[in-house]
Design a protein around this motif. Sequence first.
Motif, PDB file in Angstrom:
ATOM      1  N   MET A 124      44.836  56.301  15.486  1.00 12.52           N
ATOM      2  CA  MET A 124      43.880  56.705  14.452  1.00 12.52           C
ATOM      3  C   MET A 124      43.056  55.503  14.021  1.00 12.52           C
ATOM      4  O   MET A 124      43.503  54.702  13.204  1.00 12.52           O
ATOM      5  N   PRO A 125      41.853  55.371  14.551  1.00 11.82           N
ATOM      6  CA  PRO A 125      41.003  54.273  14.086  1.00 11.82           C
ATOM      7  C   PRO A 125      40.685  54.402  12.597  1.00 11.82           C
ATOM      8  O   PRO A 125      40.533  53.422  11.883  1.00 11.82           O
ATOM      9  N   VAL A 126      40.585  55.673  12.140  1.00 12.44           N
ATOM     10  CA  VAL A 126      40.352  55.994  10.734  1.00 12.44           C
ATOM     11  C   VAL A 126      41.364  57.071  10.362  1.00 12.44           C
ATOM     12  O   VAL A 126      41.561  58.022  11.114  1.00 12.44           O
ATOM     13  N   VAL A 127      42.009  56.937   9.212  1.00 11.03           N
ATOM     14  CA  VAL A 127      42.974  57.940   8.777  1.00 11.03           C
ATOM     15  C   VAL A 127      42.234  59.105   8.141  1.00 11.03           C
ATOM     16  O   VAL A 127      41.534  58.931   7.152  1.00 11.03           O
ATOM     17  N   GLY A 128      42.380  60.283   8.747  1.00  4.86           N
ATOM     18  CA  GLY A 128      41.736  61.468   8.209  1.00  4.86           C
ATOM     19  C   GLY A 128      41.977  62.667   9.101  1.00  4.86           C
ATOM     20  O   GLY A 128      42.390  62.513  10.254  1.00  4.86           O
ATOM     21  N   PRO A 129      41.718  63.871   8.598  1.00  2.77           N
ATOM     22  CA  PRO A 129      41.894  65.072   9.410  1.00  2.77           C
ATOM     23  C   PRO A 129      41.009  65.028  10.660  1.00  2.77           C
ATOM     24  O   PRO A 129      39.823  64.701  10.578  1.00  2.77           O
ATOM     25  N   GLY A 130      41.608  65.309  11.808  1.00  4.63           N
ATOM     26  CA  GLY A 130      40.864  65.330  13.052  1.00  4.63           C
ATOM     27  C   GLY A 130      40.481  63.970  13.601  1.00  4.63           C
ATOM     28  O   GLY A 130      39.723  63.888  14.565  1.00  4.63           O
ATOM     29  N   CYS A 131      41.001  62.901  13.037  1.00  5.97           N
ATOM     30  CA  CYS A 131      40.602  61.547  13.449  1.00  5.97           C
ATOM     31  C   CYS A 131      41.558  60.881  14.432  1.00  5.97           C
ATOM     32  O   CYS A 131      41.325  59.753  14.863  1.00  5.97           O
ATOM     33  N   ALA A 132      42.653  61.535  14.788  1.00  5.60           N
ATOM     34  CA  ALA A 132      43.646  60.930  15.671  1.00  5.60           C
ATOM     35  C   ALA A 132      43.528  61.472  17.084  1.00  5.60           C
ATOM     36  O   ALA A 132      43.123  62.609  17.305  1.00  5.60           O
ATOM     37  N   ASP A 133      43.907  60.642  18.035  1.00 12.52           N
ATOM     38  CA  ASP A 133      43.997  61.040  19.433  1.00 12.52           C
ATOM     39  C   ASP A 133      45.451  60.957  19.857  1.00 12.52           C
ATOM     40  O   ASP A 133      46.119  59.946  19.606  1.00 12.52           O
ATOM     41  N   LEU A 134      45.932  62.002  20.520  1.00 14.45           N
ATOM     42  CA  LEU A 134      47.270  62.010  21.070  1.00 14.45           C
ATOM     43  C   LEU A 134      47.268  61.125  22.307  1.00 14.45           C
ATOM     44  O   LEU A 134      46.529  61.385  23.253  1.00 14.45           O
ATOM     45  N   LYS A 135      48.081  60.071  22.299  1.00 17.24           N
ATOM     46  CA  LYS A 135      48.068  59.087  23.390  1.00 17.24           C
ATOM     47  C   LYS A 135      49.307  59.138  24.266  1.00 17.24           C
ATOM     48  O   LYS A 135      49.259  58.788  25.432  1.00 17.24           O
ATOM     49  N   ALA A 136      50.448  59.516  23.697  1.00 17.59           N
ATOM     50  CA  ALA A 136      51.696  59.530  24.462  1.00 17.59           C
ATOM     51  C   ALA A 136      52.706  60.397  23.738  1.00 17.59           C
ATOM     52  O   ALA A 136      52.522  60.752  22.571  1.00 17.59           O
ATOM     53  N   GLN A 137      53.762  60.754  24.448  1.00 22.60           N
ATOM     54  CA  GLN A 137      54.884  61.432  23.809  1.00 22.60           C
ATOM     55  C   GLN A 137      56.172  60.984  24.472  1.00 22.60           C
ATOM     56  O   GLN A 137      56.174  60.533  25.616  1.00 22.60           O
ATOM     57  N   PHE A 138      57.241  61.072  23.718  1.00 21.40           N
ATOM     58  CA  PHE A 138      58.575  60.698  24.207  1.00 21.40           C
ATOM     59  C   PHE A 138      59.501  61.877  23.967  1.00 21.40           C
ATOM     60  O   PHE A 138      59.531  62.442  22.874  1.00 21.40           O
ATOM     61  N   LEU A 139      60.238  62.243  25.004  1.00 19.26           N
ATOM     62  CA  LEU A 139      61.195  63.344  24.930  1.00 19.26           C
ATOM     63  C   LEU A 139      62.601  62.805  25.176  1.00 19.26           C
ATOM     64  O   LEU A 139      62.764  61.829  25.912  1.00 19.26           O
ATOM     65  N   PRO A 140      63.598  63.473  24.601  1.00 22.57           N
ATOM     66  CA  PRO A 140      64.971  62.999  24.838  1.00 22.57           C
ATOM     67  C   PRO A 140      65.405  63.214  26.279  1.00 22.57           C
ATOM     68  O   PRO A 140      64.854  63.978  26.997  1.00 22.57           O
TER      69      PRO A 140
END
Length: 149
Positions: free
Chosen positions: A133-149
Amino acid sequence: MQLIIMRHGEAGWHTLDQERELTEAGREGVGAVAHRIAESPWRPSLIWSSPYVRARQTAGIMSEILNCRIDEKDFITPDDDPGACLDALLEVRESRLLIVSHMPFVGSLSTLLVDGHRRGIPFMTAQAVCLDMPVVGPGCADLKAQFLP
């Protein structure tokens, strides 16, 4: 800000919701995810944890492996408003944060930050998603990775 949103590990059903504890499989799943995060560029410097037992236990395992401190937050329990968390994120000075919470909260917060709505996505136990999130706000984040068990 780099934000990891994680659902607590698998928990038993033998007690009141707030007091449910991680199962052995839950502890193992959380440990596996923590080790993967430790080897990634997503290593957090601070953990926010729900006050529920299973989230505190999850945060404790993550903290031990990632060597970072835990702050308990009472506004990230299962049915809390993700908007209150968003407001608190605006005040964060850490650049890398891990939030350990519950469904449906983790799904609602993730979609609020990525898509700008609160419909929510499902999370498996011990699943973590990494948002940039370059800027904190609704719709401002990009999903970059995920970790699963």
